[in-house]
Design an enzyme around this catalytic site. Structure first.
Site, PDB file in Angstrom:
ATOM      1  N   CYS A  65       0.818  -1.228   0.000  1.00 16.40           N
ATOM      2  CA  CYS A  65       0.000   0.000   0.000  1.00 16.40           C
ATOM      3  C   CYS A  65       0.847   1.270   0.000  1.00 16.40           C
ATOM      4  O   CYS A  65       0.347   2.349  -0.304  1.00 16.40           O
ATOM      5  CB  CYS A  65      -0.962  -0.005   1.178  1.00 16.40           C
ATOM      6  SG  CYS A  65      -2.076  -1.413   1.139  1.00 16.40           S
ATOM      7  N   HIS A 103      -3.417   7.307   1.517  1.00 14.31           N
ATOM      8  CA  HIS A 103      -3.804   5.954   1.098  1.00 14.31           C
ATOM      9  C   HIS A 103      -5.206   5.686   1.618  1.00 14.31           C
ATOM     10  O   HIS A 103      -5.543   6.028   2.759  1.00 14.31           O
ATOM     11  CB  HIS A 103      -2.803   4.949   1.673  1.00 14.31           C
ATOM     12  CG  HIS A 103      -3.247   3.532   1.535  1.00 14.31           C
ATOM     13  ND1 HIS A 103      -3.677   3.009   0.337  1.00 14.31           N
ATOM     14  CD2 HIS A 103      -3.357   2.528   2.461  1.00 14.31           C
ATOM     15  CE1 HIS A 103      -4.019   1.742   0.521  1.00 14.31           C
ATOM     16  NE2 HIS A 103      -3.830   1.428   1.804  1.00 14.31           N
ATOM     17  N   ASN A 116     -10.066  -0.251  -0.611  1.00 16.62           N
ATOM     18  CA  ASN A 116      -8.606  -0.205  -0.521  1.00 16.62           C
ATOM     19  C   ASN A 116      -8.015  -0.876  -1.770  1.00 16.62           C
ATOM     20  O   ASN A 116      -8.121  -2.085  -1.931  1.00 16.62           O
ATOM     21  CB  ASN A 116      -8.168  -0.927   0.754  1.00 16.62           C
ATOM     22  CG  ASN A 116      -6.663  -0.870   0.968  1.00 16.62           C
ATOM     23  OD1 ASN A 116      -5.909  -0.507   0.079  1.00 16.62           O
ATOM     24  ND2 ASN A 116      -6.236  -1.240   2.170  1.00 16.62           N
TER      25      ASN A 116
HETATM   26  O1  UT7 Z   1      -3.941  -1.047   3.328  1.00 19.65           O
HETATM   27  C1  UT7 Z   1      -3.184  -1.588   4.348  1.00 19.65           C
HETATM   28  C2  UT7 Z   1      -3.553  -0.994   5.590  1.00 19.65           C
HETATM   29  N1  UT7 Z   1      -4.709  -1.672   6.144  1.00 19.65           N
HETATM   30  C3  UT7 Z   1      -5.441  -1.020   6.990  1.00 19.65           C
HETATM   31  O2  UT7 Z   1      -5.187   0.139   7.228  1.00 19.65           O
HETATM   32  C4  UT7 Z   1      -6.542  -1.748   7.713  1.00 19.65           C
HETATM   33  C5  UT7 Z   1      -6.557  -1.305   9.132  1.00 19.65           C
HETATM   34  N2  UT7 Z   1      -7.588  -1.936   9.934  1.00 19.65           N
HETATM   35  C6  UT7 Z   1      -8.900  -1.629   9.799  1.00 19.65           C
HETATM   36  O3  UT7 Z   1      -9.269  -0.857   8.925  1.00 19.65           O
HETATM   37  C7  UT7 Z   1      -9.872  -2.224  10.781  1.00 19.65           C
HETATM   38  O4  UT7 Z   1      -9.177  -2.870  11.805  1.00 19.65           O
HETATM   39  C8  UT7 Z   1     -10.882  -3.210  10.131  1.00 19.65           C
HETATM   40  C9  UT7 Z   1     -11.856  -2.445   9.275  1.00 19.65           C
HETATM   41  C10 UT7 Z   1     -10.131  -4.236   9.305  1.00 19.65           C
HETATM   42  C11 UT7 Z   1     -11.678  -3.944  11.200  1.00 19.65           C
HETATM   43  O5  UT7 Z   1     -12.307  -3.028  12.082  1.00 19.65           O
HETATM   44  P1  UT7 Z   1     -12.266  -3.274  13.658  1.00 19.65           P
HETATM   45  O6  UT7 Z   1     -13.041  -2.186  14.259  1.00 19.65           O
HETATM   46  O7  UT7 Z   1     -10.800  -3.374  14.023  1.00 19.65           O
HETATM   47  O8  UT7 Z   1     -13.054  -4.632  13.812  1.00 19.65           O
HETATM   48  P2  UT7 Z   1     -12.555  -6.074  14.338  1.00 19.65           P
HETATM   49  O9  UT7 Z   1     -11.651  -6.700  13.358  1.00 19.65           O
HETATM   50  O10 UT7 Z   1     -12.069  -5.942  15.718  1.00 19.65           O
HETATM   51  O11 UT7 Z   1     -13.920  -6.852  14.356  1.00 19.65           O
HETATM   52  C12 UT7 Z   1     -15.000  -6.425  15.184  1.00 19.65           C
HETATM   53  C13 UT7 Z   1     -16.129  -7.399  15.038  1.00 19.65           C
HETATM   54  C14 UT7 Z   1     -15.733  -8.854  15.241  1.00 19.65           C
HETATM   55  O12 UT7 Z   1     -16.797  -9.491  15.889  1.00 19.65           O
HETATM   56  P3  UT7 Z   1     -16.709  -9.790  17.483  1.00 19.65           P
HETATM   57  O13 UT7 Z   1     -15.491 -10.634  17.678  1.00 19.65           O
HETATM   58  O14 UT7 Z   1     -16.587  -8.437  18.136  1.00 19.65           O
HETATM   59  O15 UT7 Z   1     -17.996 -10.485  17.765  1.00 19.65           O
HETATM   60  C15 UT7 Z   1     -15.617  -9.394  13.840  1.00 19.65           C
HETATM   61  O16 UT7 Z   1     -15.857 -10.775  13.796  1.00 19.65           O
HETATM   62  O17 UT7 Z   1     -16.670  -7.334  13.690  1.00 19.65           O
HETATM   63  C16 UT7 Z   1     -16.700  -8.637  13.122  1.00 19.65           C
HETATM   64  N3  UT7 Z   1     -16.476  -8.530  11.696  1.00 19.65           N
HETATM   65  C17 UT7 Z   1     -17.454  -8.334  10.805  1.00 19.65           C
HETATM   66  N4  UT7 Z   1     -18.787  -8.212  10.929  1.00 19.65           N
HETATM   67  C18 UT7 Z   1     -19.503  -8.007   9.826  1.00 19.65           C
HETATM   68  C19 UT7 Z   1     -15.280  -8.572  11.044  1.00 19.65           C
HETATM   69  N5  UT7 Z   1     -15.492  -8.409   9.720  1.00 19.65           N
HETATM   70  C20 UT7 Z   1     -16.817  -8.265   9.545  1.00 19.65           C
HETATM   71  C21 UT7 Z   1     -17.629  -8.046   8.414  1.00 19.65           C
HETATM   72  N6  UT7 Z   1     -18.960  -7.923   8.597  1.00 19.65           N
HETATM   73  N7  UT7 Z   1     -17.128  -7.943   7.176  1.00 19.65           N
END
Ligand code: UT7
Length: 323
Positions: free
Chosen positions: A113, A250, A280
């Site tokens: 990225c 980005h 992304n």
């Molecule tokens: O380009 C390279 C750089 N990459 C980035 O900058 C990505 C950086 N990270 C992020 O943007 C965020 O961490 C994410 C968008 C990937 C995830 O957001 P988050 O607020 O960190 O969520 P999480 O991964 O902690 O997941 C929260 C909850 C989980 O459920 P529980 O365990 O709380 O019950 C996941 O299972 O959301 C759930 N979850 C989803 N639910 C519905 C994860 N993916 C999904 C989904 N739809 N697609």
């Protein structure tokens, strides 16, 4: 003093648009979750048989047209991609052939990225050293091909696309003395490999592998490193945050973009956001966003534009450009 001056930019997105609602029909997710956590509403996905080189060539054609230049005017192609057509040769050489460019050099850079910022830094150095006079820098990706479509935590976040920018070495004595790339900063920290990587490759598994990410960990690094690297590049260019006309980050997550803007004290109107439409697209996200903001008249000649990105490696960086 030689400066690498922007001549034009261009972009290309695959025709097929996949909305959050469409993904929600295929897996356990929702438009609400994706929009709230990331700001993404839709992404473009390449068609069968449509490769990174095809997207890159179309973006390059658009940039050449905007710059009023022909492929024969180019000395160099630097293509940033983590999703090359083949393990070798460089996808840039395919683009070179497609464009009908029969001289100069073409190669890929791999910084995921952060690839576009790395590509700009490399091209700028080669222009300043007199190794090339005109460079085409492309960010192009088909991330849809390395996603685990069973992993809702990652597959909803990415899209395909390409963007390109043409740089020309100009003598600072000329009328454009104050235009061009003002400063670049690049960093990496290989200790962070495990939070964002692809679990395959020619040397390790003899297969392509799929993207793996610990989103929360990457998020934490992104917010800290992005504001820091922008501060660093501004310092190198002798500028302050208040001098930024446009921050073009980005496009990974709207919350990271907003957090970076806030840390820098920039009003939201000065930050270009396309993650809602493009998702992304890794190395393509910055030139895609540049193309949107140039196309709609926001970025104008003479504006101070700062681009920044972070991704797998971790690798990150920023460039300050007077457009
Ligand atoms: O380009 C390279 C750089 N990459 C980035 O900058 C990505 C950086 N990270 C992020 O943007 C965020 O961490 C994410 C968008 C990937 C995830 O957001 P988050 O607020 O960190 O969520 P999480 O991964 O902690 O997941 C929260 C909850 C989980 O459920 P529980 O365990 O709380 O019950 C996941 O299972 O959301 C759930 N979850 C989803 N639910 C519905 C994860 N993916 C999904 C989904 N739809 N697609």
């Amino acid at each position: 003093m030689i400066r690498s001056v922007v001549q034009g930019c261009g972009a290309y997105l695959p025709e097929r648009v996949v909305t959050n609602a469409e993904l929600a029909q295929r897996m356990e997710t929702s438009d609400e979750w994706i929009q709230q956590r990331t700001g993404i509403r839709q992404r473009h996905i390449a068609a069968d048989g449509e490769f990174t080189s095809h997207l890159a060539t179309k973006a390059a054609d658009a940039a050449l047209k905007r710059a009023g230049m022909a492929a024969a005017d180019l000395d160099l192609i630097v293509l940033a991609t983590a999703t090359p057509d083949e393990t070798f040769p460089a996808t840039a050489t395919r683009v070179q052939a497609e464009l009908g460019m029969t001289r100069g050099a073409a190669f890929d850079v791999q910084a995921v990225c952060a690839g576009f910022v790395y590509g700009v830094s490399v091209a700028d150095s080669l222009l300043k050293n007199g190794i090339a006079g005109t460079a085409l820098v492309i960010g192009a990706e088909t991330f849809s091909r390395i996603l685990d479509w069973e992993d809702r935590g990652t597959c909803v976040l990415f899209g395909d696309g390409a963007g390109a920018m043409i740089l020309k070495a100009e003598d600072g004595q000329g009328t454009s003395a104050d235009r061009g790339i003002l400063a670049n900063v690049i960093h990496s920290d290989g200790r962070q490999h495990d939070i964002l990587y692809v679990d395959g490759g020619p040397s390790s598994t003899q297969s392509t592998g799929l993207l793996r990410m610990e989103g929360k960990e990457v998020f934490k690094h992104a917010v800290v490193n992005m504001a820091q690297v922008v501060g660093e590049v501004l310092g190198k260019a002798g500028l302050a945050a208040g001098d930024i006309d446009w921050l073009v980050p980005h496009q990974a997550n709207k919350r990271i973009i907003d957090g970076t803007g806030r840390k820098l004290g920039l009003p939201a109107e000065r930050v270009v956001v396309t993650v809602d439409r493009h998702a992304n697209t890794s190395a393509a996200s910055i030139p895609l966003a540049l193309d949107v903001a140039v196309g709609d008249g926001r970025i104008k000649r003479g504006d101070v534009v700062v681009v920044e990105g972070i991704g797998g490696g971790l690798a990150w960086g920023a460039s300050a450009i007077r457009w």
